[in-house]
Design an enzyme around this catalytic site. Structure first.
Site, short mmCIF file in Angstrom:
data_model
loop_
_atom_site.label_atom_id
_atom_site.label_comp_id
_atom_site.label_asym_id
_atom_site.label_seq_id
_atom_site.Cartn_x
_atom_site.Cartn_y
_atom_site.Cartn_z
CG HIS A 1 -0.01 50.84 38.65
ND1 HIS A 1 0.70 51.99 38.87
CD2 HIS A 1 -0.03 50.20 39.85
CE1 HIS A 1 1.07 52.06 40.12
NE2 HIS A 1 0.64 50.99 40.75
P1 TYD Z 1 4.74 54.02 39.60
O1 TYD Z 1 4.48 52.95 40.60
O2 TYD Z 1 4.59 53.67 38.14
O3 TYD Z 1 3.87 55.28 39.99
P2 TYD Z 1 2.55 55.89 39.32
O4 TYD Z 1 1.79 54.74 38.70
O5 TYD Z 1 1.85 56.54 40.46
O6 TYD Z 1 3.04 56.89 38.30
O7 TYD Z 1 6.21 54.57 39.83
C1 TYD Z 1 6.77 55.56 38.99
C2 TYD Z 1 8.23 55.25 38.79
O8 TYD Z 1 8.93 55.34 40.05
C3 TYD Z 1 8.48 53.85 38.28
O9 TYD Z 1 8.49 53.80 36.88
C4 TYD Z 1 9.83 53.50 38.89
C5 TYD Z 1 9.90 54.32 40.15
N1 TYD Z 1 9.68 53.51 41.37
C6 TYD Z 1 10.75 52.88 41.96
O10 TYD Z 1 11.89 52.96 41.49
N2 TYD Z 1 10.54 52.16 43.11
C7 TYD Z 1 9.32 52.03 43.67
O11 TYD Z 1 9.17 51.38 44.73
C8 TYD Z 1 8.20 52.67 43.04
C9 TYD Z 1 6.81 52.56 43.61
C10 TYD Z 1 8.42 53.41 41.90
#
Ligand code: TYD
Length: 139
Positions: free
Chosen positions: A55
């Site tokens: 992302h």
């Molecule tokens: P995401 O940043 O989409 O991780 P990746 O791209 O590595 O899968 O985060 C996954 C989920 O975690 C996101 O949909 C919501 C939760 N999240 C939070 O609640 N707070 C945060 O600070 C982060 C980074 C993620």
């Protein structure tokens, strides 16, 4: 056009307070890193060899550290890709906003520690690569 490029990423080496009983590395906002820390999060229990985090972020600045183990951070500005292999707890990858990033090659038991300049906000995410390119190169 959002101008940040992969060449704006920097590997920072933080000092280590060495002791026979273990080491300490401290990272202070607006000191070792150029932003105020609004959020800390960490990825852990990632299965060995797994990938995560395809992302982009519109405004978020981040410092990414392999607090334990190792993994690769692949940054992409829509034109150029760079891979940074992180494996030391006193080395961090400073990333400007506006890049696409993926995390790859996690060693088992690794911990990816992220210091972030903004609170979590889904609006700041660019979740789809084409959406990222459209955002990146719009006039
Ligand atoms: P995401 O940043 O989409 O991780 P990746 O791209 O590595 O899968 O985060 C996954 C989920 O975690 C996101 O949909 C919501 C939760 N999240 C939070 O609640 N707070 C945060 O600070 C982060 C980074 C993620």
């Amino acid at each position: 056009m959002h101008k940040s490029s992969v060449f704006d990423c920097t590997l920072l080496q933080f000092s280590i307070n060495h002791r026979a009983v273990g080491n300490i590395t401290a990272i202070n906002e607006n000191c070792e890193i150029p932003f105020a820390i609004k959020r800390v999060y960490y990825l852990y229990d990632v299965p060995g060899g797994e990938s995560r985090g395809g992302h982009g972020h519109k405004a978020l600045q981040q410092l990414i550290v392999a607090a334990s183990g190792s993994f690769d951070v692949i940054v992409n500005d829509g034109k150029v890709k760079r891979t940074f292999s992180l494996s030391r707890p006193n080395v961090g990858l400073l990333m400007p906003p506006g890049l696409w990033r993926e995390l790859d090659n996690f060693s088992s038991g690794s911990i990816c520690l992220v210091l972030a300049s903004l609170p979590y906000d889904e609006e700041d995410y660019l979740r789809d690569y084409q959406t990222y390119l459209d955002w990146k190169f719009k006039a």
